[in-house]
Design a protein around this motif. Structure first.
Motif, PDB file in Angstrom:
ATOM      1  N   GLN A   1       5.653  47.825  52.019  1.00 20.27           N
ATOM      2  CA  GLN A   1       5.381  49.136  51.399  1.00 20.27           C
ATOM      3  C   GLN A   1       6.693  49.842  51.051  1.00 20.27           C
ATOM      4  N   ALA A   2       7.674  49.746  51.975  1.00 22.95           N
ATOM      5  CA  ALA A   2       8.956  50.427  51.740  1.00 22.95           C
ATOM      6  C   ALA A   2       9.662  49.840  50.516  1.00 22.95           C
ATOM      7  N   GLU A   3       9.604  48.507  50.388  1.00 21.48           N
ATOM      8  CA  GLU A   3      10.271  47.876  49.239  1.00 21.48           C
ATOM      9  C   GLU A   3       9.576  48.252  47.926  1.00 21.48           C
TER      10      GLU A   3
ATOM     11  N   ASP B   1       7.837  50.944  47.403  1.00 21.21           N
ATOM     12  CA  ASP B   1       8.184  52.354  47.160  1.00 21.21           C
ATOM     13  C   ASP B   1       9.559  52.452  46.518  1.00 21.21           C
TER      14      ASP B   1
ATOM     15  N   SER C   1       6.902  43.131  57.645  1.00 21.18           N
ATOM     16  CA  SER C   1       5.654  43.758  58.043  1.00 21.18           C
ATOM     17  C   SER C   1       5.061  44.458  56.824  1.00 21.18           C
ATOM     18  N   ASP C   2       3.811  44.906  56.943  1.00 21.24           N
ATOM     19  CA  ASP C   2       3.197  45.662  55.841  1.00 21.24           C
ATOM     20  C   ASP C   2       4.046  46.883  55.504  1.00 21.24           C
ATOM     21  N   GLU C   3       4.598  47.499  56.567  1.00 25.51           N
ATOM     22  CA  GLU C   3       5.426  48.700  56.338  1.00 25.51           C
ATOM     23  C   GLU C   3       6.683  48.343  55.541  1.00 25.51           C
ATOM     24  N   ASP C   4       7.273  47.173  55.879  1.00 28.95           N
ATOM     25  CA  ASP C   4       8.477  46.745  55.138  1.00 28.95           C
ATOM     26  C   ASP C   4       8.145  46.543  53.668  1.00 28.95           C
TER      27      ASP C   4
ATOM     28  N   GLU D   1       0.173  35.930  54.671  1.00 31.13           N
ATOM     29  CA  GLU D   1       0.155  36.896  55.775  1.00 31.13           C
ATOM     30  C   GLU D   1       0.634  36.302  57.091  1.00 31.13           C
TER      31      GLU D   1
END
Ligand code: HEM
Length: 234
Positions: free
Chosen positions: A33-35, A37, A28-31, A22
């Motif tokens: 999550q996007a990958e 997804d 980022s967490d969003e990045d 971490e």
């Protein structure tokens, strides 16, 4: 699937490593999550669409279905699972799967936004920031490349026929630096699922239910894909 042209710079291993540490600068967490997804979408809905249309195509062409089943039964030789080395023993079934991916490409279109001006061979240019769409569904039915494009014919994928076509005539997994990274895995999934289904079931067309095919993010049928199944050994 709109995205800016560019080289793939993150693979699944990177995601796992970055997700574990971490403190590391990077995604980022969003990045992440996007990958994840992307993997879930690209790997699941596409394969589900492909498999649905393969089963539908098998039902529509009983003579090809029989040829695939005969080949599968010989390759499996009585086993009820498929092993790694069996994947190369079903060339006709593989050609059938490719013909289904041609007529029913799970990803029917792709788009890009240009990041720099593109100059074509004839001198015309396309400015940066342009949205470009590629219609794979139409490309796979292009009559200048595919003779009688609406006819379902697995033999189009015999090596001697493939070599007569431009390499980008058939692009169910896209092409170039951002093509599908799961394509070998996906082809293996499709071969195993098709083979083990054919070993167990006859697939029969339901002429009362014609699919209404629509290009969404993946290729779908508005009213579903209806086929009848019958056990091979009742
Ligand atoms: C029959 C099944 C599949 C088809 C037809 C398919 C098709 C495609 C296509 C056309 C693209 C490019 C999309 C674009 O350019 O906008 C793509 C990208 C991708 N596919 Fe697949 N795919 C399939 C299965 C899979 C599987 C099983 C996985 C992973 C396990 C996977 C992972 C990916 C990923 C991660 C990308 C993005 C690659 C990048 O952006 O660099 N796909 N797929």
């Amino acid at each position: 699937m709109d995205r800016v042209q560019g080289k793939r710079n993150v693979d699944f291993l990177d995601i796992l490593l970055l997700a574990r540490d971490e403190n590391k600068q990077g995604m980022s967490d969003e990045d992440i999550q996007a990958e994840v997804d992307t993997f879930m979408f690209e790997g699941h809905d596409t394969t589900a669409s492909a498999m649905s249309f393969i089963l539908y195509s098998l039902a529509c062409y009983p003579e090809y279905q029989k040829m695939c089943r005969d080949e599968v039964l010989q390759a499996l030789d009585g086993k009820d699972t498929m092993e790694w080395e069996d994947l190369s023993k079903i060339p006709y079934t593989t050609m059938f799967i490719k013909e289904s991916l041609r007529l029913y490409p799970p990803v029917p279109g792709m788009s890009r936004i240009t990041t720099k001006t593109i100059t074509f061979f004839d001198g015309r240019t396309l400015p940066a920031g342009s949205h470009i769409g590629t219609n794979v569904y139409s490309l796979h039915r292009n009559a200048t490349v595919w003779e009688d494009p609406e006819v379902f014919d697995p033999l189009r994928f015999l090596p001697e026929n493939v070599s007569k076509r431009p390499p980008h005539a058939f692009v169910p997994f896209s092409a170039g630096p951002r093509n599908c990274i799961g394509q070998n895995f996906a082809m293996n999934e499709l071969k195993v699922s098709t083979a083990l289904t054919l070993q167990r079931y006859h697939l029969i067309e339901d002429p009362t239910q014609t699919p209404q095919i629509v290009p969404r993010l993946v290729l779908r049928s508005l009213n579903g894909l209806h086929i009848k199944i019958k056990p091979v050994d009742p």
